[in-house]
Scaffold this active site. Sequence first.
Site, PDB file in Angstrom:
ATOM      1  N   CYS A 227      -1.424  -3.965   3.342  1.00  0.00           N
ATOM      2  CA  CYS A 227      -2.334  -5.070   3.069  1.00  0.00           C
ATOM      3  C   CYS A 227      -1.503  -6.347   3.127  1.00  0.00           C
ATOM      4  O   CYS A 227      -0.434  -6.408   2.536  1.00  0.00           O
ATOM      5  CB  CYS A 227      -2.962  -4.920   1.692  1.00  0.00           C
ATOM      6  SG  CYS A 227      -3.919  -3.419   1.493  1.00  0.00           S
TER       7      CYS A 227
ATOM      8  N   SER B 207       0.835  -1.207   0.000  1.00  0.00           N
ATOM      9  CA  SER B 207       0.000   0.000   0.000  1.00  0.00           C
ATOM     10  C   SER B 207       0.865   1.250   0.000  1.00  0.00           C
ATOM     11  O   SER B 207       1.424   1.597  -1.017  1.00  0.00           O
ATOM     12  CB  SER B 207      -1.010   0.025   1.147  1.00  0.00           C
ATOM     13  OG  SER B 207      -1.973   1.036   0.884  1.00  0.00           O
TER      14      SER B 207
ATOM     15  N   HIS C  28       3.782  14.062   5.957  1.00  0.00           N
ATOM     16  CA  HIS C  28       3.491  15.438   5.553  1.00  0.00           C
ATOM     17  C   HIS C  28       3.969  16.344   6.684  1.00  0.00           C
ATOM     18  O   HIS C  28       3.674  16.069   7.854  1.00  0.00           O
ATOM     19  CB  HIS C  28       1.994  15.638   5.311  1.00  0.00           C
ATOM     20  CG  HIS C  28       1.429  14.693   4.301  1.00  0.00           C
ATOM     21  ND1 HIS C  28       1.676  14.817   2.952  1.00  0.00           N
ATOM     22  CD2 HIS C  28       0.655  13.594   4.449  1.00  0.00           C
ATOM     23  CE1 HIS C  28       1.055  13.842   2.311  1.00  0.00           C
ATOM     24  NE2 HIS C  28       0.432  13.083   3.198  1.00  0.00           N
TER      25      HIS C  28
END
EC number: 4.1.1.19
Length: 133
Positions: free
Chosen positions: A101, A81, A86
Amino acid sequence: MARGGMEARAQTQVKTPVVGKHVYGELYGVDEKLLQDEGRLRQIVIEAAHIANMHLVEVNSWRFKGGDKEGVSVIALVLESHIAIHTWPTYKFATVDVYTCGEHSDPMSAFRYIVSQLSPKRFTVNYSDRSYK
C-alpha cells in the site's frame, strides 16, 4: 465561532487515496533443497522487502511436515502490507505473494528478486491494482 473554525478545517483536509499494488505468482521447477531451506527463504524475503523499499515489521516462518504436502511458509509483515512465500518441495513448486500500500514501494521489484534467487524453470506473474478509487 469555534464551531465554524472547526468546520472550515474539516472541509480543507484532503483525503489520501488508498494505493494498493498486488503482485503474485507461481514458480515451477525450483530446487527442492532450496524450497526446504527455511533460513535462506527468510533471508530472501527480508532482502526483497529492502529492495522494494518496504519497511520490515516482523518475519515469521513455519516448516510443515506431512509427505507430499510438506513445505515452508515465510511471511513478512511490512508497514506497507506483506510478502509471503509458500513452498511444496516434493513438487518443486512455490507461490509468492507481494502486496503493498502506498506510492513509494515497488512490489514487482520484490517479486523479481525472489524469482532471481529461487531460479525456477518457469514462473507466472500476475498484477492486481487494489487501490481505492
